[in-house]
Design a protein around this motif. Structure first.
Motif, short mmCIF file in Angstrom:
data_model
loop_
_atom_site.label_atom_id
_atom_site.label_comp_id
_atom_site.label_asym_id
_atom_site.label_seq_id
_atom_site.Cartn_x
_atom_site.Cartn_y
_atom_site.Cartn_z
N THR A 1 0.29 4.71 -1.13
CA THR A 1 -0.50 5.85 -1.60
C THR A 1 -0.01 7.16 -0.98
OG1 THR A 1 -2.12 5.66 0.19
CG2 THR A 1 -2.50 4.33 -1.77
N HIS A 2 -0.31 8.29 -1.67
CA HIS A 2 0.00 9.63 -1.17
C HIS A 2 1.47 9.79 -0.80
CE1 HIS A 2 -4.37 9.19 -0.39
NE2 HIS A 2 -4.43 10.48 -0.67
N ASP B 1 -1.10 -1.02 -4.53
CA ASP B 1 -1.92 0.19 -4.50
C ASP B 1 -1.00 1.41 -4.60
OD1 ASP B 1 -3.78 2.14 -4.15
OD2 ASP B 1 -4.67 1.29 -2.34
N ASP C 1 -9.24 -0.68 2.13
CA ASP C 1 -8.91 0.73 1.92
C ASP C 1 -10.10 1.50 1.40
OD1 ASP C 1 -6.28 -0.02 2.55
OD2 ASP C 1 -5.90 -0.54 0.47
N HIS D 1 0.87 -1.17 0.00
CA HIS D 1 0.00 0.00 0.00
C HIS D 1 0.91 1.22 0.00
CE1 HIS D 1 -3.77 2.11 0.84
NE2 HIS D 1 -3.10 2.83 1.72
N ASP E 1 -9.60 4.14 -4.48
CA ASP E 1 -9.14 3.93 -5.85
C ASP E 1 -10.25 3.55 -6.80
OD1 ASP E 1 -9.47 1.60 -4.48
OD2 ASP E 1 -8.07 0.48 -5.75
N LYS F 1 -2.22 4.60 -5.72
CA LYS F 1 -3.05 5.77 -6.02
C LYS F 1 -2.51 7.02 -5.36
CE LYS F 1 -6.56 4.66 -2.50
NZ LYS F 1 -6.33 3.24 -2.29
N SER G 1 -3.84 -0.65 -8.68
CA SER G 1 -4.53 0.63 -8.70
C SER G 1 -3.52 1.75 -8.87
CB SER G 1 -5.32 0.85 -7.40
OG SER G 1 -5.87 2.15 -7.40
N ASN H 1 -2.87 9.61 -10.80
CA ASN H 1 -1.46 9.87 -11.05
C ASN H 1 -1.40 10.82 -12.25
OD1 ASN H 1 0.70 8.11 -9.42
ND2 ASN H 1 -1.22 6.98 -9.51
N ASN I 1 -0.26 9.42 -6.52
CA ASN I 1 1.17 9.65 -6.63
C ASN I 1 1.43 10.50 -7.88
OD1 ASN I 1 2.74 8.22 -4.42
ND2 ASN I 1 1.40 6.56 -5.09
#
Length: 468
Positions: A27-28, A47, A407, A25, A426, A49, A69, A73, A51
């Motif tokens: 993300t961010h 995952d 998530d 995971h 996502d 998402k 996912s 992006n 980015n």
């Protein structure tokens, strides 16, 4: 530019060997380079998402991936994904993709989500024999063409908020289709070929330009429809057409955001002339009022019967004692020993009755609470045991259920459709649905709502429904 390092990934996951990790995971994190993931040779779920990825070339070596996912992006193409032939779920929504040319080799894909991009045509789906769910909403797609001719396994299709002017004939080959979302387009009529999609249960045509019954008369062939939305079309204001639709579709339970009241149907299942739809709150209030009034009448009747019985019993008892005392010639003693005050007896009986009346109510409530708690536990257990792959394979599962996996977050699609269910960040766009404000729902409405959504998935209200 933020480059991901395998050392940092291992540290964050308390691992030593990349081969021990099957799910990540990430993300961010503002990531722009993830090429280090090539060493994670057992990675199945990834995952990425939120980015800054501009390319998927760094994932070319991640051939074991099954779930990916890359939502939100900066991707302009899916170049690099061609070798990921084990992918089952791909979500690349909210990027800047111009086409879907690179997906042709993904033959095992079951759910393909490419909403909110710049894709202008549907293509390269022919090899996807297991494709169950396709989401292409919010793309400037003008026509479906022959793109769906060989996608016979698909059960859920979303092309809302595109630029479609009609439904092309290739849709007739999607004979397993159960859910179709075409809201916010420029569709003027439904083709006769739609009759081949006889398994359709949920159909959203909100906010198009359909004007008359002859443009949608094929609907009478879709007898399994349970949920239909025509709001925002000129035809939706024609009462005669609405009556025709309701009469032609015996299994329809939600129409234009409102549940169809069963009481307004005659013995043959046809809608009566005075039929009207109720909002959830309105039905709820009436239902509660009727139940409360019925309970009061029942309780009052019981109390009256008991009081009458008490009076009779007291009268007989008094009469017997009086007669007996007369025979003995002792009238004074009669007054002391033979009199029972009916009012006192009635008060005692009523008090006892009231106390007894409360008992079954309390027991019933306790029992209902226990049953609800047990059912909730079973449902939670079932949801935990069922993987996202199992749900995708289930033709009865709705869009929301498919993406109701880890998530999760609540979806708020601007002023449009809202899901009360939690949906993964996502995959959130695919499940948006407009709903009416709901305060409290009675048991009577539970079955109606459960058709479409967990929660209020196909409550369908407001100017349109199913935004994706």
């Amino acid at each position: 530019m933020t480059r991901l390092s395998s050392e940092q990934v291992l540290k964050d996951n308390n691992a030593v060997n990349p081969s021990s990790i099957s799910s990540l995971h990430l993300t961010h994190k503002a990531l722009s380079d993830v090429s280090c993931l090539a060493s994670f040779n057992k990675l199945e779920k990834l995952d990425l998402k939120f980015n800054n990825l501009t390319s998927l070339e760094g994932l070319r070596a991640c051939v074991t991936l099954k779930w990916l996912s890359v939502v939100e992006n900066k991707l302009e193409s899916l170049e690099g994904i061609q070798g990921l032939t084990k992918l089952t779920v791909l979500n690349a929504g909210k990027n800047k993709l111009k086409s879907m040319d690179e997906i042709g080799s993904l033959s095992t894909i079951r759910a393909l989500i490419l909403n909110d991009n710049e894709i202008v045509s549907i293509c390269n789906l022919d090899q996807m024999k297991e494709l169950n769910t396709l989401v292409l909403s919010k793309n400037p797609i003008r026509k479906i063409g022959e793109a769906l001719k060989k996608v016979k396994s698909i059960t859920k299709l979303s092309l809302s908020h595109c630029q479609l002017e009609g439904i092309d004939t290739s849709l007739k080959f999607c004979v397993e289709l159960t859910e179709l979302r075409l809201a916010h387009n420029d569709i003027k009529s439904l083709p006769e070929e739609l009759m081949h999609n006889s398994k359709l249960r949920n159909l959203d045509l909100g906010n198009n330009v359909i004007a008359k019954w002859s443009d949608i008369k094929v609907l009478k062939s879709l007898t399994k429809l349970r949920n239909l939305n025509l709001q925002g079309n000129p035809v939706a204001t024609n009462e005669k057409v609405i009556r025709k639709i309701k009469n032609a579709l015996p299994k329809l339970q939600v129409f234009n955001a409102k549940p169809i009241d069963k009481d307004t149907k005659d013995e043959k299942g046809h809608m009566t002339d005075d039929a009207h739809d109720f909002s959830f709150d309105h039905v709820d209030q009436n239902e509660d009022d009727h139940l409360e009034a019925a309970d009061k009448r029942k309780s009052n009747k019981k109390r009256k019967e008991t009081a009458d019985a008490s009076e009779k019993e007291a009268g007989v008892y008094d009469k017997e004692n009086t007669g007996h005392n007369k025979d003995n010639g002792n009238k004074k003693k009669d007054k002391l020993t033979g009199t029972v005050d009916p009012d006192t007896k009635n008060k005692s009986t009523k008090k006892k009755l009231k106390k007894d009346d409360n008992k079954p109510s309390e027991k019933a409530l306790a029992l209902e609470e226990n049953v609800n708690r047990t059912e909730k536990k079973k449902k939670n257990r079932k949801n935990k045991e069922q993987s996202e792959f199992d749900i995708i394979d289930d033709a009865e599962a709705s869009f929301a259920e498919i993406f109701n996996i880890k998530d999760q977050e609540n979806l708020n699609h601007g002023g449009e459709m809202k899901l009360q269910d939690q949906v993964p960040k996502d995959l959130k766009l695919v499940s948006s649905i407009e709903t009416l404000p709901v305060k409290h729902k009675s048991a009577k409405m539970h079955n109606v709502e459960s058709l479409s959504s967990p929660g209020t998935e196909i409550g369908m209200g407001g100017p349109s429904t199913w935004g994706d």
